[in-house]
Design an enzyme around this catalytic site. Structure first.
Site, PDB file in Angstrom:
ATOM      1  N   LYS A  23       0.856  -1.190   0.000  1.00 27.88           N
ATOM      2  CA  LYS A  23       0.000   0.000   0.000  1.00 27.88           C
ATOM      3  C   LYS A  23       0.887   1.234   0.000  1.00 27.88           C
ATOM      4  O   LYS A  23       1.929   1.246   0.661  1.00 27.88           O
ATOM      5  CB  LYS A  23      -0.918  -0.044   1.231  1.00 27.88           C
ATOM      6  CG  LYS A  23      -1.970   1.041   1.277  1.00 27.88           C
ATOM      7  CD  LYS A  23      -2.922   0.843   2.450  1.00 27.88           C
ATOM      8  CE  LYS A  23      -3.931   1.969   2.552  1.00 27.88           C
ATOM      9  NZ  LYS A  23      -4.900   1.778   3.650  1.00 27.88           N
ATOM     10  N   SER A  28      -9.725   2.147   2.617  1.00 30.25           N
ATOM     11  CA  SER A  28      -8.826   2.934   1.800  1.00 30.25           C
ATOM     12  C   SER A  28      -7.787   2.087   1.048  1.00 30.25           C
ATOM     13  O   SER A  28      -7.144   2.585   0.141  1.00 30.25           O
ATOM     14  CB  SER A  28      -8.082   3.953   2.664  1.00 30.25           C
ATOM     15  OG  SER A  28      -7.206   3.295   3.575  1.00 30.25           O
ATOM     16  N   SER A  81     -10.047  -0.202   6.632  1.00 30.36           N
ATOM     17  CA  SER A  81      -9.428  -0.039   5.313  1.00 30.36           C
ATOM     18  C   SER A  81      -8.923  -1.331   4.694  1.00 30.36           C
ATOM     19  O   SER A  81      -8.511  -1.338   3.531  1.00 30.36           O
ATOM     20  CB  SER A  81      -8.263   0.949   5.408  1.00 30.36           C
ATOM     21  OG  SER A  81      -8.759   2.223   5.653  1.00 30.36           O
TER      22      SER A  81
END
Lengths: 90, 449
Positions: free
Chosen positions: B51, B125, B149
């Protein structure tokens, strides 16, 4: 939130908003704070504030200077003069 | 996974495989916006993505924020370093909501599109991480969750997302959102893959003082607990599919019990108060001269300089900065911030009671992934409310996993399972048993051998 309070808050945050963003965020904030206010209805005064979700033992390392081998790489991310990072005037 | 790690570390045929994979990924990335960058250097290792709020040495790491454009970390995050040393090869940085601020993956320059239906969001997210797992046959993603997330995009993209107990995985090298809530976790196509990666990345790290080395248990529970309040706003179609899923689990021997935690809906405002308060202090480090976006006008005064530096934040970041600064201010701190911290304590105690003899189970998300335009039209309070099921375990630092349990109109549905602190292996065991009887579906299988 009063306009003057909102403007003071923006100043504290060091934020400058366009007219459109200012209008939008101000109206959102009133709604969000109303939502936040709903926690008032929960009685939880006998609980201490939980700064962490789990118990964390003190893991502090001893205060010894350790050289970081890659200082050049850190400095590459900034504008430098000799070996100083160039920053704004104070 | 172990077998494939050995296979991927062989250099035979690997060059061609990797070149072909990167070409395929670059093709699809133009449409789906999964990666912020793809590693073109050939890696002899099992592919893993990271990420974009987790640092990889020498690779631009921006957390999908303009304020970090051009930032090249001089070090690897601990999780990344540990994987690299165990036969994994870095594949690319996954797109996300700016700094993790979002539920749908739309708070960034190019929102990720859902591989199952490209008109829909991938969730947030960790949007790019979940979508990457959904399209790649051999791959694992290192992601991060603050308030859901990992679970949310895993559910929307039909993959398995695991968020460990807070503190089990070092946060060293993570670009912080909210320090008391951030957890590095794993998204993969199976719980057994996740277990393998988890065993590599967990454990004490001298660079993160909040990282713990507690023993992780696998205490199996025979009861499934459904919290009535979490089911309140779940879409009817999802609810009926979930009931069918629960019946299957009952037939395989689980007892089911419904319980009430009447104030659990207040977990969302409490979470947003704490996370915004912490985020507003974390965002102070983007000063416009140390790294990332630079303000070049050094004739500006101190305040003007920092104000100029913060112009590049997206609107959600600005909103959270304003609110986070407000709830920490002296006149209202006890009303919002301290009260939210007390509420978290009370909720942890309630969860501990409920989790004594069972797992908590629910659908992961109350809705199907919305269309991109619909998601953009939602006001902030509505968007925050959609996190109603994923926020409570995140606020309390409890381990949880999301895995697919059904499909409706070609879209995957995810279930979320929660257990006590440090009983992480038990929910991985549960998901592995589920995977023995239920086959996950994927629309793409890029990188097949």
């Amino acid at each position: 939130m009063e306009d003057k309070d909102f403007d003071r808050l923006l100043k504290t945050c060091r934020l400058r908003l366009s007219e459109e963003d200012n209008k939008k965020i101000k109206s959102d904030i009133d709604n969000i704070l109303e939502y936040f206010n709903t926690i008032e209805s929960v009685e939880c005064s006998k609980y201490s504030p939980s700064y962490q979700a789990i118990d964390i033992p003190s893991n502090k390392r001893s205060d010894n200077v350790e050289p970081f081998p890659n200082t050049d790489q850190i400095l590459k991310n900034s504008k430098i003069y000799r070996f100083y990072v160039v920053g704004p005037k104070i | 996974m172990k077998r494939y790690i050995e296979e991927f570390s062989c250099t035979n045929k690997h060059d061609d495989y990797y070149k072909k994979l990167v070409n395929e990924l670059e093709g699809i990335n133009g449409r789906l916006h999964i990666f912020n960058n793809i590693n073109r250097e050939i890696n002899y290792g099992f592919p893993f993505s990271v990420k974009d709020n987790i640092c990889v040495k020498g690779v631009e790491s921006t957390a999908s924020s303009k304020t970090l454009e051009g930032y090249l970390p001089p070090f690897d995050a601990t999780a990344v370093e540990r994987l690299k040393s165990k036969g994994f090869g870095f594949l690319g940085k996954a797109n996300m909501d700016e700094f993790g601020f979002g539920t749908f993956g739309i708070n960034c320059a190019n929102p990720v599109r859902n591989p199952f239906d490209e008109t829909r969001v991938a969730g947030g997210s960790s949007s790019g991480s979940a979508a990457a797992v959904s399209i790649l046959k051999y791959h694992t993603a290192i992601a991060e969750s603050t308030g859901g997330s990992i679970s949310c995009p895993s559910s929307f993209c039909g993959v398995v997302g695991f968020t460990p107990t807070y503190g089990l995985v070092s946060r060293y090298g993570l670009i912080d959102y909210a320090n008391s809530l951030d957890k590095i976790g794993i998204i993969s196509r199976s719980a057994s893959d996740i277990r393998y990666v988890f065993d590599i990345i967990k454990g004490r790290d001298k660079y993160d003082t909040t990282c713990v080395d507690n023993k992780v248990s696998d205490e199996r529970k025979s009861k499934l607990i459904i919290i009535n309040q979490l089911m309140k706003n779940v879409d009817e179609e999802i609810l009926s599919r979930f009931d069918r899923f629960i019946s299957k689990l009952q037939n395989s021997g689980y007892k089911v019990e419904h319980v009430d935690i009447p104030f659990i809906d207040k977990a969302i405002p409490a979470y947003y108060i704490i996370s915004m308060a912490e985020a507003s202090t974390n965002l102070a480090k983007y000063t416009g001269f140390k790294y990332g976006h630079k303000v070049n006008d050094f004739s500006l005064g101190y305040n003007e300089f920092f104000t100029e530096a913060r112009d590049v934040f997206g609107i959600e970041a600005k909103r959270r900065l304003v609110l986070g600064t407000y709830v920490r201010s002296a006149s209202v701190k006890s009303k919002y911030y301290e009260k939210a911290l007390r509420l978290r304590h009370m909720l942890i105690d309630s969860f501990k009671d409920a989790l004594n003899d069972g797992f908590i189970i629910s659908p992961t998300m109350p809705i199907l992934p919305p269309k991109l335009d619909e998601a953009k039209d939602l006001d902030p309070v509505k968007t925050y409310s959609i996190d109603s099921i994923t926020v409570p375990p995140n606020l309390c630092g409890l381990p949880h996993i999301s895995f697919p349990y059904d499909y409706v109109n070609g879209l995957p549905l995810g279930a979320q399972l929660i257990t006590n602190h440090f009983n992480d292996y038990a929910i991985l065991d549960f998901a592995e048993r589920w995977e023995d009887e239920f086959e996950y579906k994927f629309k793409y299988n890029l990188g097949s051998l």
